[in-house]
Design an enzyme around this catalytic site. Structure first.
Site, PDB file in Angstrom:
ATOM      1  N   ASP A 264      51.795 -91.813 -55.091  1.00 47.89           N
ATOM      2  CA  ASP A 264      52.146 -93.201 -55.406  1.00 47.89           C
ATOM      3  C   ASP A 264      53.196 -93.269 -56.519  1.00 47.89           C
ATOM      4  O   ASP A 264      54.173 -93.996 -56.436  1.00 47.89           O
ATOM      5  CB  ASP A 264      50.899 -93.957 -55.918  1.00 47.89           C
ATOM      6  CG  ASP A 264      50.184 -94.694 -54.811  1.00 47.89           C
ATOM      7  OD1 ASP A 264      50.458 -94.407 -53.634  1.00 47.89           O
ATOM      8  OD2 ASP A 264      49.353 -95.561 -55.122  1.00 47.89           O
TER       9      ASP A 264
ATOM     10  N   GLU B 292      52.491-100.678 -59.744  1.00 51.89           N
ATOM     11  CA  GLU B 292      51.048-100.530 -59.868  1.00 51.89           C
ATOM     12  C   GLU B 292      50.681 -99.342 -60.767  1.00 51.89           C
ATOM     13  O   GLU B 292      49.691 -99.375 -61.472  1.00 51.89           O
ATOM     14  CB  GLU B 292      50.438-100.339 -58.467  1.00 51.89           C
ATOM     15  CG  GLU B 292      48.952-100.136 -58.530  1.00 51.89           C
ATOM     16  CD  GLU B 292      48.278-100.170 -57.177  1.00 51.89           C
ATOM     17  OE1 GLU B 292      48.981-100.085 -56.156  1.00 51.89           O
ATOM     18  OE2 GLU B 292      47.046-100.268 -57.156  1.00 51.89           O
TER      19      GLU B 292
ATOM     20  N   ASP C 183      54.763-102.102 -55.131  1.00 56.47           N
ATOM     21  CA  ASP C 183      53.508-101.438 -54.762  1.00 56.47           C
ATOM     22  C   ASP C 183      53.910-100.249 -53.902  1.00 56.47           C
ATOM     23  O   ASP C 183      54.336-100.414 -52.762  1.00 56.47           O
ATOM     24  CB  ASP C 183      52.566-102.384 -54.000  1.00 56.47           C
ATOM     25  CG  ASP C 183      51.171-101.761 -53.875  1.00 56.47           C
ATOM     26  OD1 ASP C 183      51.048-100.534 -54.079  1.00 56.47           O
ATOM     27  OD2 ASP C 183      50.218-102.498 -53.575  1.00 56.47           O
TER      28      ASP C 183
ATOM     29  N   ILE D  58      52.320 -97.770 -52.383  1.00 59.19           N
ATOM     30  CA  ILE D  58      51.582 -97.767 -51.101  1.00 59.19           C
ATOM     31  C   ILE D  58      50.431 -98.751 -51.236  1.00 59.19           C
ATOM     32  O   ILE D  58      49.493 -98.514 -52.009  1.00 59.19           O
ATOM     33  CB  ILE D  58      51.009 -96.385 -50.741  1.00 59.19           C
ATOM     34  CG1 ILE D  58      52.155 -95.389 -50.585  1.00 59.19           C
ATOM     35  CG2 ILE D  58      50.195 -96.466 -49.438  1.00 59.19           C
ATOM     36  CD1 ILE D  58      51.742 -94.062 -50.023  1.00 59.19           C
ATOM     37  N   ASP D  59      50.512 -99.833 -50.509  1.00 56.10           N
ATOM     38  CA  ASP D  59      49.385-100.763 -50.487  1.00 56.10           C
ATOM     39  C   ASP D  59      48.432-100.295 -49.378  1.00 56.10           C
ATOM     40  O   ASP D  59      48.875 -99.713 -48.386  1.00 56.10           O
ATOM     41  CB  ASP D  59      49.878-102.186 -50.215  1.00 56.10           C
ATOM     42  CG  ASP D  59      48.747-103.184 -50.313  1.00 56.10           C
ATOM     43  OD1 ASP D  59      47.961-103.084 -51.265  1.00 56.10           O
ATOM     44  OD2 ASP D  59      48.635-104.052 -49.433  1.00 56.10           O
TER      45      ASP D  59
ATOM     46  N   THR E 123      45.930 -98.014 -49.908  1.00 56.26           N
ATOM     47  CA  THR E 123      45.882 -96.562 -50.098  1.00 56.26           C
ATOM     48  C   THR E 123      44.727 -95.931 -49.321  1.00 56.26           C
ATOM     49  O   THR E 123      44.866 -94.829 -48.800  1.00 56.26           O
ATOM     50  CB  THR E 123      45.682 -96.219 -51.603  1.00 56.26           C
ATOM     51  OG1 THR E 123      46.271 -97.248 -52.374  1.00 56.26           O
ATOM     52  CG2 THR E 123      46.302 -94.903 -51.946  1.00 56.26           C
TER      53      THR E 123
ATOM     54  N   ASP F  61      51.005-106.663 -55.189  1.00 52.80           N
ATOM     55  CA  ASP F  61      50.538-106.816 -53.802  1.00 52.80           C
ATOM     56  C   ASP F  61      51.228-107.981 -53.108  1.00 52.80           C
ATOM     57  O   ASP F  61      51.477-107.944 -51.899  1.00 52.80           O
ATOM     58  CB  ASP F  61      49.037-107.135 -53.753  1.00 52.80           C
ATOM     59  CG  ASP F  61      48.151-105.985 -54.221  1.00 52.80           C
ATOM     60  OD1 ASP F  61      48.435-104.848 -53.836  1.00 52.80           O
ATOM     61  OD2 ASP F  61      47.178-106.250 -54.949  1.00 52.80           O
TER      62      ASP F  61
END
Ligand code: 2IP
Ligand code: CA
Length: 374
Positions: free
Chosen positions: A54, A79, A151, A153-154, A156, A301
């Site tokens: 991430d 994030e 973000d 990787i939303d 995860t 997000d």
């Protein structure tokens, strides 16, 4: 702004390549799925590789955007923090360096000298992605007026679990790799309004011949009178006359499920993973709205998909504030101010919950159904 959009699309493609490489290359995949605890834990290794993946994605975006638009670099937030500590208490700051070799050397220090893994990651970071074309509008905004939420990787958990489901075009599918998204949202520093968003879905389609995943890009710009979006939504008759379909988190409260079930009918309530993916469902029209009563999403997000929804005439409202508002006016989420009472990540939580909607008449019906029920 057209130049910034092209850059964000290109850099999101680089981020998607890193996300795919981590699942496709065996030395990285091993690290991604193994959760070492107790005796097995190597103290020189970063606590958790998925967080490193991430961070690497976030830093690629920060590096490339900062190189072209230095005025934005101090206003890029994400994030993850890029400071790592291993089990020996040694601290390393992960950044993207000028050359592939330097980046690989830095990554090797947090991967306990795993040169193969470090080299694979560094190659994905420094390789130029395939050209991405978008005919975005030109709006008169200066980089010095803008901030960015990332973000990397939303969803995860869906990315790690990696279930391969093949959703039908335009149909909502509740879980799987396709829920994992790279989200890059741009907002106005003065008002907090989202003005540009890029969503990259790294695992949109698996090529049956090569077994390789192909991604899909979505973008939107909404500024003043200018609204443009890569998604065109099919018109399905006057929306105010039909009950909305609503997507929820599976952990949503009973009271919300019951109130919306009375409004929509139980068959029009669906559940899906990923905050970004649920807003994408509204953008694509596979759901009319996404309702969340908890403060469990964050600015990173919602910023990017919020910009696309605005470009399509919809938006993302603060649920608590909109329910409180005596007038018909709803209160949209903004992205420039932290919550005064929050601590750590919660400073940037969408603490009043949210409603993402494509059409304001359906937002009103949803608020009406929820008033007094929460
Ligand atoms: C999460 C992720 C979760 C979502 C949560 C987000 O982000 O999108 O899936 O919960 O709100 O913060 P749910 O699936 O119940 O909607 P991340 O995966 O980046 O932590
Ligand atoms: Ca997220």
């Amino acid at each position: 702004m057209a130049e910034l959009l092209r850059l964000l699309l290109r850099v999101s493609e680089k981020a998607a390549n890193v996300a795919r490489v981590c699942r496709q290359e065996a030395p990285l995949f091993q690290l991604l799925v193994q959760e070492k605890t107790g005796e097995d834990k190597n103290k020189k290794f970063v606590q958790d590789f998925k967080t490193l993946a991430d961070v690497v994605i976030q830093e690629v975006i920060r590096h490339d955007v900062g190189a072209q638009f230095p005025e934005i670099v101090d206003f890029i937030q994400g994030e993850e923090s890029n400071k790592f500590e291993n089990g020996l208490g040694e601290s390393v700051t992960v950044t993207v360096r000028d050359t592939e070799e330097e980046t690989a050397a830095l990554l090797a220090t947090v991967l306990d000298g795993d040169l193969a893994a470090a080299a694979l990651l560094a190659r994905a970071i420094h390789r130029d992605p395939a050209a991405v074309d978008a005919d975005g509008p030109n709006v008169p905004l200066r980089a010095s007026e803008l901030g960015i939420w990332i973000d990397p990787i939303d969803a995860t958990s869906q990315y790690i679990e990696g279930r391969e489901e093949a959703p039908e075009e335009g149909r909502l599918s509740p879980s799987g790799l396709h829920c994992a998204l790279v989200l890059i949202g741009v907002y106005l520093r003065s008002t907090g309004q989202p003005v540009m968003g890029v969503i990259n879905q790294p695992f949109n389609r698996k090529d049956p011949a090569s077994g390789r995943w192909q991604g899909k890009l979505f973008w939107g710009v909404s500024c003043g009178d200018v609204n443009a979006c890569s998604v065109t939504r099919a018109k399905s008759g006057p929306v105010e006359r039909r009950a909305p379909s609503v997507v929820l988190s599976s952990s949503e409260k009973r009271a919300v499920k019951d109130a919306l079930s009375s409004l929509c009918g139980p068959e029009k309530l669906t559940y899906a993973s990923g905050a970004g993916y649920k807003i994408l469902c509204v953008i694509q029209g596979s759901a009319d709205a996404y309702v969340l009563s908890e403060g469990s999403t964050f600015k990173w997000d919602s910023c990017a998909p919020h910009a696309l929804l605005r470009a399509l005439g919809g938006g993302v409202a603060d649920l608590t504030e909109s329910l409180k508002s005596a007038s018909e006016a709803t209160v949209e989420l903004t992205y420039h101010r932290p919550n005064a009472r929050g601590k750590g990540a919660d400073r940037w939580a969408n603490c009043g919950g949210l409603v993402a909607y494509g059409d304001s008449s359906q937002l009103s019906a949803i608020l009406e159904a929820l008033r007094g029920k929460l």
